[in-house]
Design an enzyme around this catalytic site. Sequence first.
Site, PDB file in Angstrom:
ATOM      1  N   ASP A   1       0.814  -1.212   0.000  1.00  0.00           N
ATOM      2  CA  ASP A   1       0.000   0.000   0.000  1.00  0.00           C
ATOM      3  C   ASP A   1       0.851   1.267   0.000  1.00  0.00           C
ATOM      4  OD1 ASP A   1      -2.319  -1.560   0.118  1.00  0.00           O
ATOM      5  OD2 ASP A   1      -2.220  -1.653   2.304  1.00  0.00           O
ATOM      6  N   LYS A   2       0.248   2.348  -0.414  1.00  0.00           N
ATOM      7  CA  LYS A   2       0.930   3.641  -0.505  1.00  0.00           C
ATOM      8  C   LYS A   2       1.695   3.985   0.778  1.00  0.00           C
ATOM      9  CE  LYS A   2      -0.158   8.574  -0.481  1.00  0.00           C
ATOM     10  NZ  LYS A   2      -1.241   9.576  -0.396  1.00  0.00           N
TER      11      LYS A   2
END
Length: 305
Positions: free
Chosen positions: A139-140
Amino acid sequence: MQTYCVTINEELAGERLDKAIAGLDPGWSRVRVQEWISANRVFVNGKVRKESYRVKVGENIEIDVPELEELDVLAEDIPLEICYEDSDVLVLNKPRGMVVHPAPGHASGTLVNALLFHCKEDLSGIGGVARPGIVHRIDKDTSGLLMIAKNDLAHHSLVEQLKEHSITREYLAIVHGTIHHEHGLIDAPIGRDPKERKRMAVEHKRGKQAITHFTVIERFTKATYIKCKLETGRTHQIRVHMKSIGHPLIGDPLYGPAKNNYGFEGQALHATVLGFTHPRTQKRIELKVEPPDAFLDLMKKLRDE
């Protein structure tokens, strides 16, 4: 064009055709698979079926994957922290805040933009125009180790290792609350949250098997520092599993408390260990990176409470 063949097993049985195929490779998005189905590139026992068709055990699926389109994403000279690289595989330490692949609202500054500059033509095309070389993703706001395939041989090998659960993936996380036992195993299926499409949830009817092992490293007054080892790699797996036992990750905007008392933006999660068998040499490679400064600063703040 390349043709891929797969026989539906019990785990995939009952899934929509588009969802079943998208789950075969991390680089195949559901939208892209739907385009293939509409273009009659997908066959079930030799017949064209609709994307909503429910697949059955033993059915043979053939997928004609078109040649890679010209990539409409700009190469950008963005610094990368490379932990391992050869002609087949690239492993890097992704910083917190970096989006992996371009999407609406993130057309530049992504990992893919950086990879196009660094690797030039040396990236697997299986992932499609927006995901060249991407075998898996984090994820970011999750930092840490991420592997990239520089050719199709490497891509196929690494994806198979992911399916066989032979890739070692260990994460460090800081969760709310005190976990009193030293070790734990969470075996709970994960699927799309029926009430909120942006989130995943423990779904016993429609979810896929997900297994997370965790070990307590350090306890704070109101939080716990843990190491998690994945057997499976479902979307948001650690975040969903820890929330399901009452210990969401600190800073998690989707699964944590609405009020963030620690000023840590994004989930406190770091991919610290990655181990895999090299696609060409068959030698085992294992890499480890320490968490970023923001993660360490959070631990210091918790120790001082």
